[in-house]
Structures are given as structure tokens and as C-alpha cells.
Design a protein around this motif. Structure first.
Motif, PDB file in Angstrom:
ATOM      1  N   CYS A  29     -33.509  16.673 107.587  1.00  0.00           N
ATOM      2  CA  CYS A  29     -32.145  16.811 108.115  1.00  0.00           C
ATOM      3  C   CYS A  29     -32.010  17.922 109.146  1.00  0.00           C
ATOM      4  CB  CYS A  29     -31.156  17.046 106.976  1.00  0.00           C
ATOM      5  SG  CYS A  29     -30.737  15.552 106.048  1.00  0.00           S
ATOM      6  N   LEU A  30     -33.050  18.763 109.264  1.00  0.00           N
ATOM      7  CA  LEU A  30     -33.004  19.802 110.297  1.00  0.00           C
ATOM      8  C   LEU A  30     -32.976  19.208 111.699  1.00  0.00           C
ATOM      9  CD1 LEU A  30     -35.370  22.400 108.633  1.00  0.00           C
ATOM     10  CD2 LEU A  30     -33.118  22.945 109.560  1.00  0.00           C
ATOM     11  N   ILE A  31     -33.278  17.920 111.814  1.00  0.00           N
ATOM     12  CA  ILE A  31     -33.179  17.279 113.139  1.00  0.00           C
ATOM     13  C   ILE A  31     -31.733  17.187 113.610  1.00  0.00           C
ATOM     14  CG2 ILE A  31     -35.260  15.920 112.690  1.00  0.00           C
ATOM     15  CD1 ILE A  31     -33.466  13.450 112.413  1.00  0.00           C
ATOM     16  N   THR A  32     -30.787  17.350 112.684  1.00  0.00           N
ATOM     17  CA  THR A  32     -29.367  17.248 113.038  1.00  0.00           C
ATOM     18  C   THR A  32     -28.774  18.568 113.502  1.00  0.00           C
ATOM     19  OG1 THR A  32     -28.573  17.737 110.786  1.00  0.00           O
ATOM     20  CG2 THR A  32     -29.109  15.437 111.296  1.00  0.00           C
ATOM     21  N   VAL A  33     -29.549  19.650 113.435  1.00  0.00           N
ATOM     22  CA  VAL A  33     -29.027  20.980 113.768  1.00  0.00           C
ATOM     23  C   VAL A  33     -28.599  21.049 115.229  1.00  0.00           C
ATOM     24  CG1 VAL A  33     -29.701  23.397 114.099  1.00  0.00           C
ATOM     25  CG2 VAL A  33     -30.276  22.221 111.977  1.00  0.00           C
ATOM     26  N   ASP A  66     -26.151  27.547 115.132  1.00  0.00           N
ATOM     27  CA  ASP A  66     -26.784  28.494 114.217  1.00  0.00           C
ATOM     28  C   ASP A  66     -26.323  28.321 112.773  1.00  0.00           C
ATOM     29  OD1 ASP A  66     -24.235  29.355 114.834  1.00  0.00           O
ATOM     30  OD2 ASP A  66     -24.788  31.449 115.196  1.00  0.00           O
ATOM     31  N   VAL A  67     -25.045  27.984 112.553  1.00  0.00           N
ATOM     32  CA  VAL A  67     -24.531  27.834 111.189  1.00  0.00           C
ATOM     33  C   VAL A  67     -25.245  26.697 110.462  1.00  0.00           C
ATOM     34  CG1 VAL A  67     -22.512  27.324 109.769  1.00  0.00           C
ATOM     35  CG2 VAL A  67     -22.283  28.816 111.768  1.00  0.00           C
ATOM     36  N   GLY A  68     -25.410  25.564 111.121  1.00  0.00           N
ATOM     37  CA  GLY A  68     -26.124  24.443 110.523  1.00  0.00           C
ATOM     38  C   GLY A  68     -27.572  24.793 110.227  1.00  0.00           C
ATOM     39  N   PHE A  69     -28.188  25.559 111.121  1.00  0.00           N
ATOM     40  CA  PHE A  69     -29.567  26.011 110.937  1.00  0.00           C
ATOM     41  C   PHE A  69     -29.676  26.883 109.690  1.00  0.00           C
ATOM     42  CE2 PHE A  69     -32.999  29.035 112.671  1.00  0.00           C
ATOM     43  CZ  PHE A  69     -34.031  28.257 112.189  1.00  0.00           C
ATOM     44  N   TYR A  70     -28.765  27.853 109.571  1.00  0.00           N
ATOM     45  CA  TYR A  70     -28.783  28.746 108.408  1.00  0.00           C
ATOM     46  C   TYR A  70     -28.595  27.972 107.108  1.00  0.00           C
ATOM     47  CZ  TYR A  70     -27.847  32.437 111.899  1.00  0.00           C
ATOM     48  OH  TYR A  70     -27.895  33.278 112.981  1.00  0.00           O
ATOM     49  N   LEU A  71     -27.621  27.067 107.088  1.00  0.00           N
ATOM     50  CA  LEU A  71     -27.314  26.344 105.855  1.00  0.00           C
ATOM     51  C   LEU A  71     -28.486  25.486 105.385  1.00  0.00           C
ATOM     52  CD1 LEU A  71     -23.603  25.221 106.446  1.00  0.00           C
ATOM     53  CD2 LEU A  71     -24.436  26.878 104.754  1.00  0.00           C
ATOM     54  N   LEU A  72     -29.085  24.753 106.307  1.00  0.00           N
ATOM     55  CA  LEU A  72     -30.177  23.865 105.910  1.00  0.00           C
ATOM     56  C   LEU A  72     -31.417  24.640 105.482  1.00  0.00           C
ATOM     57  CD1 LEU A  72     -29.801  20.946 108.485  1.00  0.00           C
ATOM     58  CD2 LEU A  72     -29.505  20.831 106.008  1.00  0.00           C
ATOM     59  N   PRO A 124     -49.948  17.781 118.168  1.00  0.00           N
ATOM     60  CA  PRO A 124     -49.658  16.439 118.683  1.00  0.00           C
ATOM     61  C   PRO A 124     -48.203  16.023 118.487  1.00  0.00           C
ATOM     62  CG  PRO A 124     -50.882  16.290 116.614  1.00  0.00           C
ATOM     63  CD  PRO A 124     -50.887  17.732 117.015  1.00  0.00           C
ATOM     64  N   VAL A 125     -47.565  16.498 117.407  1.00  0.00           N
ATOM     65  CA  VAL A 125     -46.176  16.083 117.164  1.00  0.00           C
ATOM     66  C   VAL A 125     -45.241  16.707 118.196  1.00  0.00           C
ATOM     67  CG1 VAL A 125     -44.253  16.146 115.531  1.00  0.00           C
ATOM     68  CG2 VAL A 125     -46.568  15.691 114.706  1.00  0.00           C
ATOM     69  N   LEU A 126     -45.446  17.974 118.529  1.00  0.00           N
ATOM     70  CA  LEU A 126     -44.606  18.605 119.554  1.00  0.00           C
ATOM     71  C   LEU A 126     -44.790  17.945 120.917  1.00  0.00           C
ATOM     72  CD1 LEU A 126     -44.968  22.416 118.669  1.00  0.00           C
ATOM     73  CD2 LEU A 126     -42.951  20.968 118.337  1.00  0.00           C
ATOM     74  N   SER A 127     -45.981  17.375 121.141  1.00  0.00           N
ATOM     75  CA  SER A 127     -46.226  16.696 122.422  1.00  0.00           C
ATOM     76  C   SER A 127     -45.450  15.381 122.533  1.00  0.00           C
ATOM     77  CB  SER A 127     -47.724  16.429 122.601  1.00  0.00           C
ATOM     78  OG  SER A 127     -48.183  15.451 121.673  1.00  0.00           O
ATOM     79  N   LEU A 128     -44.841  14.946 121.416  1.00  0.00           N
ATOM     80  CA  LEU A 128     -43.994  13.751 121.445  1.00  0.00           C
ATOM     81  C   LEU A 128     -42.623  14.041 122.041  1.00  0.00           C
ATOM     82  CD1 LEU A 128     -44.709  12.249 117.892  1.00  0.00           C
ATOM     83  CD2 LEU A 128     -45.580  11.424 120.091  1.00  0.00           C
ATOM     84  N   ASN A 129     -42.428  15.239 122.548  1.00  0.00           N
ATOM     85  CA  ASN A 129     -41.135  15.660 123.097  1.00  0.00           C
ATOM     86  C   ASN A 129     -40.584  14.621 124.081  1.00  0.00           C
ATOM     87  OD1 ASN A 129     -39.033  17.520 123.291  1.00  0.00           O
ATOM     88  ND2 ASN A 129     -39.896  18.451 125.135  1.00  0.00           N
ATOM     89  N   GLY A 130     -39.450  14.047 123.733  1.00  0.00           N
ATOM     90  CA  GLY A 130     -38.817  13.025 124.569  1.00  0.00           C
ATOM     91  C   GLY A 130     -39.116  11.613 124.126  1.00  0.00           C
ATOM     92  N   PHE A 131     -40.104  11.423 123.241  1.00  0.00           N
ATOM     93  CA  PHE A 131     -40.438  10.079 122.770  1.00  0.00           C
ATOM     94  C   PHE A 131     -39.271   9.501 121.981  1.00  0.00           C
ATOM     95  CE2 PHE A 131     -42.303   7.257 119.478  1.00  0.00           C
ATOM     96  CZ  PHE A 131     -42.847   6.295 120.318  1.00  0.00           C
ATOM     97  N   ALA A 132     -38.909   8.270 122.287  1.00  0.00           N
ATOM     98  CA  ALA A 132     -37.772   7.589 121.644  1.00  0.00           C
ATOM     99  C   ALA A 132     -36.493   8.414 121.768  1.00  0.00           C
ATOM    100  CB  ALA A 132     -38.068   7.291 120.182  1.00  0.00           C
ATOM    101  N   GLY A 133     -36.419   9.214 122.822  1.00  0.00           N
ATOM    102  CA  GLY A 133     -35.215   9.991 123.070  1.00  0.00           C
ATOM    103  C   GLY A 133     -35.017  11.171 122.133  1.00  0.00           C
ATOM    104  N   MET A 134     -36.085  11.606 121.439  1.00  0.00           N
ATOM    105  CA  MET A 134     -35.935  12.696 120.475  1.00  0.00           C
ATOM    106  C   MET A 134     -36.884  13.832 120.824  1.00  0.00           C
ATOM    107  SD  MET A 134     -35.488  12.331 116.357  1.00  0.00           S
ATOM    108  CE  MET A 134     -37.178  12.027 115.879  1.00  0.00           C
ATOM    109  N   ALA A 135     -36.416  15.058 120.661  1.00  0.00           N
ATOM    110  CA  ALA A 135     -37.204  16.249 120.984  1.00  0.00           C
ATOM    111  C   ALA A 135     -38.403  16.363 120.059  1.00  0.00           C
ATOM    112  CB  ALA A 135     -36.330  17.500 120.870  1.00  0.00           C
TER     113      ALA A 135
END
Length: 427
Positions: free
Chosen positions: A100-104, A107-113, A165-176
Motif C-alpha cells: 500500500c506504500l505505492i499509494t503514498v 508525508d502523513v501517509g508515508f508516516y502512517l503506513l 532491476p525493479v527500480l529500472s522499471l521506472n515508468g513501466f505500465a505508468g508506475m514509478a
């Protein structure tokens, strides 16, 4: 007349070890990856969401507040629900929270999760240590724990190898890329949680993969061992100066450990503006030295029968590495200094945890160790937060690394005050 016992206990314990420990190590790898994945995600997330160093440091460290507050209540649940159901449940929950951290978006959402991730993980490590007592007698328990805890350096290495390799997917399927990282590691934990429900037995009596005779041999051994009968007696232990000294030492050590671990990729990136994937891969090099330090120092400490001096020496070595990192004239030397830091930091683990085992009264060792772990892990909150605040103010990691080094030096000095580990514990 009772038939003669034909099953050897050693053979049963070996079978149990091969059945449980590799799988438990895999579970701990997943737990540790979800704890530290934010260190790699921060390479992109901070930039995308505009997080300052102070915001990231607080979000990285606030995990340990949830971990501290819910550690004891969570551990009580394992006896009420049973290991299989409880570990399965919390792994699924923390996997979903991590994903669910993908929804952040702020900062408040980051702290809570991150806080709730700590809440969900709080019962895992102490629960696994307790779970091992259901399967291994006292004299075998230490080695079982050591094999289980090798997951820490394994996760450190895998963290970098997976993140690259996962970070290199930046932009794949429209997701960071950082979102893909949270989704990947969180989903892995949740799937493992489902597997726990089918693979793990609550204790020897429920282990269908053991024969009836093997189960009985193990049950008889554990019953004779008297495990847990005296663990909660004499709460006067909590007034022990030695106990609180050990808790303070562990606080200072974890402050250095997690201040280092959760900022490591960004420290490496500050040497040279390399790609995020390359930074993640280079982060695996110090992780290899974590494993080397943990194994080498533990072996030396065991062979010499010394604990305090190996803890102090390893902490001092890590402090030297941090200072050299801030002074290194080029990225190669800085990475070598970070590797020295990693060797020393994780070198303290084995000899440190041997001290309370040897010096606390046997009847209260379990409760004392739980308190040391709980209080000490608050350093996991303080370390990353302090690094973030100092980096935010100075725009450099130099002063922050100096603070971490000071914490480790202080811990090394304090550990020399714990008294000789050769002193017999009260019984």
C-alpha cells in the motif's frame, strides 16, 4: 512394557532443522526486505514526492515506534492463536501494508503506513524466537537462532540485487520504479504468509512429517527440558542495573545500525551521481561484509570465550569506518570504508546477544532478552531520524556519520562496564 526407544534425538533434531530453518530464514528475509526496502525506494520516491531528508528519516525510523509499542502484545498472541495462524496472518497483513506504500502522496501517509508496517511486523521476530523453543531444547536453541538470523545479511545482499532491476522499471505500465519495489516485496511477503498456513505446524504434536515415534522423542525431550517454566518469574529483574545497561547499549548499537542501513543507498549515491539501479547494486557490497562480520566475529568470540571485548572492538571498527567514509577522497575508498562499517556493525550481533544469555539469571533470561530487544530497537527510530535531521541542516552526510560513530564508540565503552561474562548468573 514400554518398547525400547529406537529413534535418536539428534536425528530428529536434524530433520526438524532441515524442515523448518530454511523456510524460517526465507520468512525473515521477506520481513527484513519490507523493513529496509524504503532505503532503496527513497532514491526515487524522495525526488518524486518532494520529501526532504528530515521527512524521509522520520518515515524510515517511525517503523520502530510501532514495532516497540506492539512488540509484547503481538508476541502474546502467538500462544493464543498458535504459530501457524499468527505468523500467517501478520505476514499477509504487513505484505499488504508494504504494498500500500505505492499509494503514498504526502508525508502523513508515508508516516502512517510505515508506523503500521512496524505494528504488523512487531510480533514476527520475537514470535519466531519463541516458536523455535517449541521445537529445540535449550542447548540447541542458540544455534537454531543463529542460523535463523543469517537472514539479515542475506536480505541486505538481496535487497540491492532485487532493487536494481525493479527500480529500472521506472515508468513501466505508468508506475514509478519505487512503487514497483513496494509492490514486489509486499506481495512476496503476503504470498509467503499464505504458504505458512499450509507448511508450518504449531509444534511437534501436529507435525505430520514426523513419525509417531519421532514426535514422541521430541515431545519428551522438550518436556524434560522444562522450557518456559521459570521464564516469567521474579519480575524484580526489571530493576536490575545490568539489564538496563544492556538495553542502553543495544539502543546505541541499533541507532548506528539502522542509521547506516536505511540511509546506505543514499549515502552511496552522494559519492557520485550514478543511476538508481547502479546505486542499488553497489549497496549489496557492504551487505556481503555484514555477513562476513557476523560470522567471523561470532566464531572468534566463541573460540576465545570473550564477548565484551569483541562487541567493543567491532563497534569501534564500525565507528572508524563511518569516520573514514566522511573523509574518503574518492567513491572507491568511501565504499571500502562503508564495507568496513558493515563488517563491524553486524559483527557485534553474536557476541552481544551472548552476554545477556550468560549474565542474566537463568530463570528470567527470556523476559530480560525481550526487554533488551524492545527498548534497544527504539534506536532504529532514533538513528534514521537523526541522520535525516542532520543531513537536512548541513546538506551533507559527514556530520550525521560522525554522530553515528559517536553512538557506537559510546556503546563500546558502556559494554566494558557490564562485568565479566565469565561471572556465574544467579539461579
Amino acid at each position: 512394557q514400554t518398547e525400547p526407544q529406537t529413534v535418536e534425538l539428534a536425528a530428529v533434531l536434524k530433520k526438524v532443522g532441515w524442515r523448518l530453518l530454511p523456510f524460517m530464514l526465507l520468512l525473515y528475509v521477506a520481513a527484513y526486505l519490507d523493513r529496509i526496502n524504503v532505503s532503496f525506494a527513497g532514491l526515487q520516491m524522495n525526488r518524486d514526492l518532494g520529501f526532504s531528508d528530515a521527512v524521509f528519516g522520520l518515515g524510515a525510523g517511525i517503523f520502530f515506534l510501532g514495532y516497540f509499542i506492539f512488540g509484547v502484545p503481538a508476541n502474546l498472541m502467538i500462544e493464543r492463536l498458535g504459530a501457524r495462524r499468527w505468523i500467517s496472518l501478520i505476514m499477509i497483513v504487513w505484505g499488504l501494508v508494504s504494498a500500500c506504500l505505492i499509494t503514498v502522496t504526502n508525508d502523513v501517509g508515508f508516516y502512517l503506513l510505515r508506523f503500521f508496517l512496524g505494528v504488523a511486523e512487531a510480533g514476527f521476530f520475537p514470535g519466531m524466537i519463541l516458536f523455535l523453543t517449541f521445537w529445540f531444547p535449550r542447548k540447541e536453541h542458540g544455534m537454531a537462532v543463529a542460523r535463523f538470523m543469517t537472514a539479515i545479511p542475506v536480505a541486505g545482499v538481496l535487497g540491492g540485487l532485487v532493487a536494481a532491476p525493479v527500480l529500472s522499471l521506472n515508468g513501466f505500465a505508468g508506475m514509478a520504479g519505487w512503487k514497483w519495489l513496494f509492490l514486489t516485496t509486499g506481495s512476496f511477503s503476503a504470498l509467503l504468509g499464505v504458504a505458512v498456513a499450509f507448511y508450518v505446524a504449531d509444534g511437534p504434536a501436529q507435525a505430520k512429517w514426523l513419525s509417531l515415534e519421532e514426535r514422541q522423542v521430541l515431545i519428551n525431550c522438550l518436556a524434560a527440558d522444562g522450557r518456559g517454566a521459570r521464564a516469567q518469574k521474579k519480575l524484580i529483574l526489571f530493576a536490575s542495573g545490568r539489564l538496563w545497561l544492556l538495553a542502553a547499549i543495544y539502543f546505541l548499537l541499533t541507532l548506528g545500525m539502522y542509521g547506516f542501513q536505511l540511509w546506505l543507498p543514499q549515502i552511496i549515491k552522494s559519492f557520485d551521481q550514478m543511476s538508481d539501479s547502479c546505486t542499488a547494486l553497489l549497496s549489496a557490497i557492504p551487505a556481503l561484509f555484514q555477513a562476513a562480520g557476523m560470522l567471523t566475529v561470532a566464531r572468534l568470540s566463541d573460540s576465545k570465550g570473550q564477548r565484551r571485548w569483541y562487541v567493543a572492538g567491532s563497534a569501534g571498527l564500525a565507528a572508524v569506518g563511518l569516520i573514514l567514509t566522511s573523509l574518503a577522497p574518492n567513491p572507491v575508498l568511501a565504499l571500502l570504508a562503508l564495507s568496513l562499517t558493515a563488517f563491524g556493525l553486524w559483527g557485534v550481533v553474536g557476541p552481544f546477544w551472548a552476554i545477556p544469555t550468560a549474565t542474566l539469571p537463568r530463570h528470567a533470561a527470556a523476559a530480560g532478552i525481550a526487554l533488551i530487544n524492545s527498548v534497544g530497537n527504539l534506536g532504529g527510530f532514533a538513528g534514521p531520524y537523526l541522520v535525516g535531521l542532520i543531513k537536512n541542516s548541513t546538506h551533507s552526510f559527514g556530520a550525521a556519520l560522525g554522530v553515528l560513530a559517536g553512538s557506537l564508540i559510546f556503546a563500546g565503552l558502556l559494554v566494558l562496564l557490564t562485568g565479566s561474562e565469565a561471572e556465574p548468573a544467579e539461579s
